[in-house]
Design a protein around this motif. Sequence first.
Motif, PDB file in Angstrom:
ATOM      1  N   ASP A  59     -11.549   5.805   5.447  1.00 19.94           N
ATOM      2  CA  ASP A  59     -11.907   6.797   6.297  1.00 19.94           C
ATOM      3  C   ASP A  59     -13.219   5.857   7.488  1.00 19.94           C
ATOM      4  O   ASP A  59     -13.575   5.622   6.817  1.00 19.94           O
ATOM      5  CB  ASP A  59     -13.075   8.556   5.000  1.00 19.94           C
ATOM      6  CG  ASP A  59     -13.346   9.068   6.701  1.00 19.94           C
ATOM      7  OD1 ASP A  59     -12.520   9.629   7.304  1.00 19.94           O
ATOM      8  OD2 ASP A  59     -14.018   9.896   6.547  1.00 19.94           O
TER       9      ASP A  59
ATOM     10  N   ASP B 241     -14.224   6.112   0.687  1.00 19.68           N
ATOM     11  CA  ASP B 241     -15.412   7.273   1.733  1.00 19.68           C
ATOM     12  C   ASP B 241     -16.327   6.679   0.907  1.00 19.68           C
ATOM     13  O   ASP B 241     -16.719   5.594   0.392  1.00 19.68           O
ATOM     14  CB  ASP B 241     -15.070   8.769   2.585  1.00 19.68           C
ATOM     15  CG  ASP B 241     -15.383   8.930   2.895  1.00 19.68           C
ATOM     16  OD1 ASP B 241     -15.786   8.749   3.432  1.00 19.68           O
ATOM     17  OD2 ASP B 241     -15.339  10.494   2.800  1.00 19.68           O
ATOM     18  N   GLU B 242     -17.261   6.821   2.395  1.00 20.18           N
ATOM     19  CA  GLU B 242     -18.612   6.597   1.862  1.00 20.18           C
ATOM     20  C   GLU B 242     -19.609   7.317   1.985  1.00 20.18           C
ATOM     21  O   GLU B 242     -19.508   8.837   2.833  1.00 20.18           O
ATOM     22  CB  GLU B 242     -18.906   5.108   2.742  1.00 20.18           C
ATOM     23  CG  GLU B 242     -19.767   5.487   4.280  1.00 20.18           C
ATOM     24  CD  GLU B 242     -18.838   5.006   5.264  1.00 20.18           C
ATOM     25  OE1 GLU B 242     -17.679   5.187   4.849  1.00 20.18           O
ATOM     26  OE2 GLU B 242     -18.678   6.181   5.876  1.00 20.18           O
TER      27      GLU B 242
HETATM   28 MN    MN Z   1     -16.022   8.949   5.705  1.00 20.40          MN
END
Ligand code: MN
Length: 306
Positions: free
Chosen positions: A198, A93-94
């Motif tokens: 994600d 995820d970021e």
């Molecule tokens: Mn995300």
Amino acid sequence: MEVLKVNLSIIEKMKRHYASDITDTIPQGGVFLAKIPGCTITAYKSGKVMFQGSNFQGEVAKWKADSAPQAPKEKKASSLPKDFHLLSVIGSDEVGTGDYFGPMVVATAYVEKKQIPLLKELGVTDSKNLTDKQICDIAKQLITFLPYSLLVLHNEKYNDLWQKGTNQGKMKALLHNQAILNTIKKIAPAKPEAILIDQFCQPGVYYNYLKGKKEIAREDVYFSTKGESVHIAVAAASIIARYAFVQHFDQLSKAVGMTLPKGAGGKVDQAAATLISKQGTDILPKVTKLHFANTEKAMALYRKKY
Ligand code: MN
């Protein structure tokens, strides 16, 4: 009623087939409209053909084999392996992509199935439902036992990449891929049962961004929006990423000598204008994502006020 998508040569074939039943009315964007007992057939230049009426199924059946196959469906949550949430998974995820100030951070974390209850115990959940304080507390524990990889793209490098024509989506893809590869190497010879990103773009677009990279993680890679609720590994990755982001953000505030606001709203414009008045415009590439509309707004505020 059913709509078939066919190519134009098939539409011509249909036109010949229904020749004696074609009406004088041509609908908007249409090629022909034919009426036979129990069915009205309307063909459009777009290649769509609509069958309506009590016997539409009988007519559709004649042409089904000629219709274009549906575009292949991208992997969605529904196409994940069975009991996905119980597997041993690398989540990715970021964070920071919507914040004008501060870096972009990508984290991946590997969660073995036997660790899932412990993570729940620690309060790992969607980081959007946690305060920064809670995130920091949980992250500090996670990084003591979870294999993870953390990549921080600082503002100068970010702006440099942007100037060279790298959009934010491509930056994300490059960082996710690298962080995933790092984590795969870290846990070898063990292998995750799946990798979950994600989702921030269609998988096809993601792999397009990675074209030309020597190493691309593809095996058992899945994409899902709201990934943190699909597997706890994404929630853990997101917490680690957010923790790193908050730390770097605080350092940045200290370095410029004022508290910087998160996000990209009006407060951010104000803070950026103040920062320009104190340190000049040269500070911006070092602490902001320069291409955001905030830059223009801050400049306008600065000119008005100072
Ligand atoms: Mn995300």
